[in-house]
Scaffold this active site. Structure first.
Site, PDB file in Angstrom:
ATOM      1  N   ASP A 185      85.961  -9.354  14.290  1.00  0.00           N
ATOM      2  CA  ASP A 185      84.565  -9.007  14.675  1.00  0.00           C
ATOM      3  C   ASP A 185      84.467  -7.652  13.976  1.00  0.00           C
ATOM      4  O   ASP A 185      84.917  -6.816  14.233  1.00  0.00           O
ATOM      5  CB  ASP A 185      84.706  -8.884  16.079  1.00  0.00           C
ATOM      6  N   LYS A 210      72.894  -5.877  16.533  1.00  0.00           N
ATOM      7  CA  LYS A 210      73.583  -3.997  16.459  1.00  0.00           C
ATOM      8  C   LYS A 210      73.017  -3.565  15.505  1.00  0.00           C
ATOM      9  O   LYS A 210      71.989  -3.471  15.273  1.00  0.00           O
ATOM     10  CB  LYS A 210      74.827  -4.223  16.775  1.00  0.00           C
TER      11      LYS A 210
END
Length: 394
Positions: A185, A210
Site C-alpha cells: 500500500d 487521499k
C-alpha cells in the site's frame, strides 16, 4: 505521441498515459459520463468481447475516462497496467481475494489501516484463508514466520498511523525465493516519493481518495501490477464481478488531482518536517514519528527507498489519553477528521477513529497507543499550523 518513456515524473503527472489529442482537441480530457456504449454490428461485438478491439461495452468493464486514469497510474508506478476501483478498500480487498484461496495464508504487517486489518484478521479467515500479523520491520521474524501455505505478504510503508518503514526490497527478496506475492500500500508516499514495483513488489495499491485526489472530494482506489495477465484477471474477474467500479466523474477528478501531485507533495513534506522538528523539541511531547527525522527508527531505510518523506506525522503527548483528547479538541485551524492527504491539515486519534477495529488491550502489540495523535499536514502556512498546535498543547 506516447510520452511515457521520454519525460520525468513531474511532466508525466500532467501528460503521462495519454496517446494523441483529446476529442475535439480539448486541452483537458472529457468526462465520458455514460453507462453503455453502442456497436456498429454484431461482428464488432465479437471483436470487443474477444479483446480484439479496444472499443467499450459498459462502464463497469471500462470507460475512456477510467482508462486514461488507469494508464496514467501505471506510468507513474512503472507497472504494465492498473485497475481503478470505487474506493481504496475495494482495491485492497479485491487484490487480496484475487491472490488467495482457501487453505492459503497471508502475512500482514502488525500495523495496518483499521479496515485493512479487519479484512486480513477477521474477514479472510471466514473464507478459509489464514492470516498472521507480525512486525515486518524485522526481516528475520518474517523468514521464520513463512509457512508452505504463505502466498501473500501485505504491508503499508510508511505504515498507518505510526509511520513504520518496511524494507521493500528486503521483503521482496525473501518472498521471491518462496514464490510469494508482495502487495504494498503506497498511499502515504504516493508514486511521487516511492515506487514499490521497482523494488520488487508485485502489486501496489492506493487509496486514491487521499493524495492522488488531494482535495477531499473523491473516494476511489487503484491497483497497479507488473504483469498484464494479472491486471486483466483483477479487472474482469474481481473488479467487474464484485462491482466496485469507479465513476467516470471521479476518475476525471483524480486526473485533475494528479496534475498538481508533485507540487503538493513537496509542500506537504516541507510543512511536515518543520512541524515534526517543532514537536520533537516541545516539552509536552514525548514521542514523534516522522521518517524525515534522523532520530526516527526507519530513517535510513526511508532515505534509501523513498525520494521524500511524505506529509503525515504522529506523536504522543505527556499525560496520556486525556491530554491527547485535549489537544485534538483544542485546535482551531486543523480539522478533526478521518482521512488524509487534503490541502487542509487534518488531526485525529487513530485508536478512536481510523483504527477503531483494533482491540484496545492489544494496541501496543500493534505499535499503537490510545493517545497517539496523527496529523495529515496540509498546505497552509507552516507558521499558522505550528501556532495552532502550540495553542492546543498549551
Amino acid at each position: 505521441m506516447n510520452l511515457d518513456n521520454k519525460y520525468k515524473k513531474n511532466t508525466l503527472l500532467i501528460h503521462g498515459g495519454q496517446v494523441g489529442n483529446n476529442p475535439e482537441k480539448a486541452l483537458n480530457p472529457p468526462i465520458f459520463q455514460t453507462s453503455t456504449f453502442v456497436f456498429d454490428s454484431i461482428e464488432d461485438v465479437a471483436k470487443v468481447m474477444n479483446f480484439e478491439s479496444d472499443d467499450y461495452v459498459y462502464t463497469r468493464g471500462n470507460n475512456p475516462t477510467l482508462r486514461l486514469f488507469e494508464n496514467k497510474m501505471a506510468v507513474l508506478e512503472e507497472g504494465v497496467g492498473s485497475v481503478a476501483f470505487a474506493s481504496g478498500m475495494a482495491a485492497v480487498s479485491s487484490v487480496l481475494f484475487s491472490l488467495l484461496k482457501p487453505g492459503d495464508e497471508v502475512i500482514g504487517n502488525s500495523t495496518l489501516y483499521g479496515s485493512t486489518y479487519n479484512v486480513i484478521k477477521n474477514l479472510l479467515p471466514q473464507y478459509g484463508v489464514k492470516s498472521k500479523l507480525i512486525d515486518l520491520t524485522n526481516l528475520e521474524l518474517l523468514e521464520n514466520s513463512i509457512s508452505e501455505n504463505t502466498k501473500v505478504i501485505y504491508f503499508e510503508t510508511p505504515s498507518n498511523p505510526n509511520l513504520n518503514i518496511i524494507d521493500i526490497k528486503g521483503v521482496c527478496e525473501i518472498a521471491k525465493e518462496k514464490n510469494i506475492k508482495v502487495v504494498v500500500d503506497n498511499t502515504f508516499a504516493t508514486p511521487y516519493f516511492q515506487r514499490p514495483l521497482l523494488l520488487g513488489a508485485d502489486v501496489v495499491v492506493h487509496s486514491a481518495t487521499k493524495y492522488i485526489s488531494g482535495h477531499g472530494d473523491v473516494v476511489g482506489g487503484v491497483a497497479i501490477a507488473k504483469k498484464l495477465d494479472y491486471v486483466h484477471k483483477l479487472k474482469f474477474d474481481y473488479m467487474c464481478e464484485f462491482g466496485g467500479v469507479m465513476s467516470p466523474f471521479n476518475a476525471w477528478l483524480l486526473l485533475r488531482g494528479l496534475k498538481t501531485l508533485g507540487v503538493r507533495m513537496r509542500e506537504h513534506e516541507k510543512n511536515a518536517l518543520l512541524l515534526a522538528k517543532y514537536l520533537e523539541k516541545h516539552p509536552k511531547v514525548k514521542n514523534v514519528y516522522y521518517p524525515g527525522l534522523p532520530s526516527f527508527k526507519g530513517h535510513n531505510i526511508a532515505k534509501s527507498q523513498m525520494e521524500g518523506f511524505g506529509g503525515i506525522i504522529a506523536f504522543e503527548v505527556e499525560g496520556g489519553l486525556e491530554a491527547a483528547k485535549k489537544v485534538v479538541n483544542g485546535v482551531k485551524l486543523m480539522k478533526l477528521a478521518v482521512s488524509l492527504g487534503d490541502c487542509e491539515t487534518l488531526i485525529e486519534l487513530p485508536a478512536a477513529m481510523t483504527h477503531l477495529g483494533y482491540p484496545t488491550e492489544k494496541l501496543k502489540e500493534f505499535g499503537l497507543t490510545e493517545s497517539m495523535i496523527r496529523i495529515s499536514v496540509g498546505l497552509e502556512d507552516i507558521e499558522d499550523i505550528i501556532e495552532d498546535i502550540e495553542n492546543a498543547l498549551r
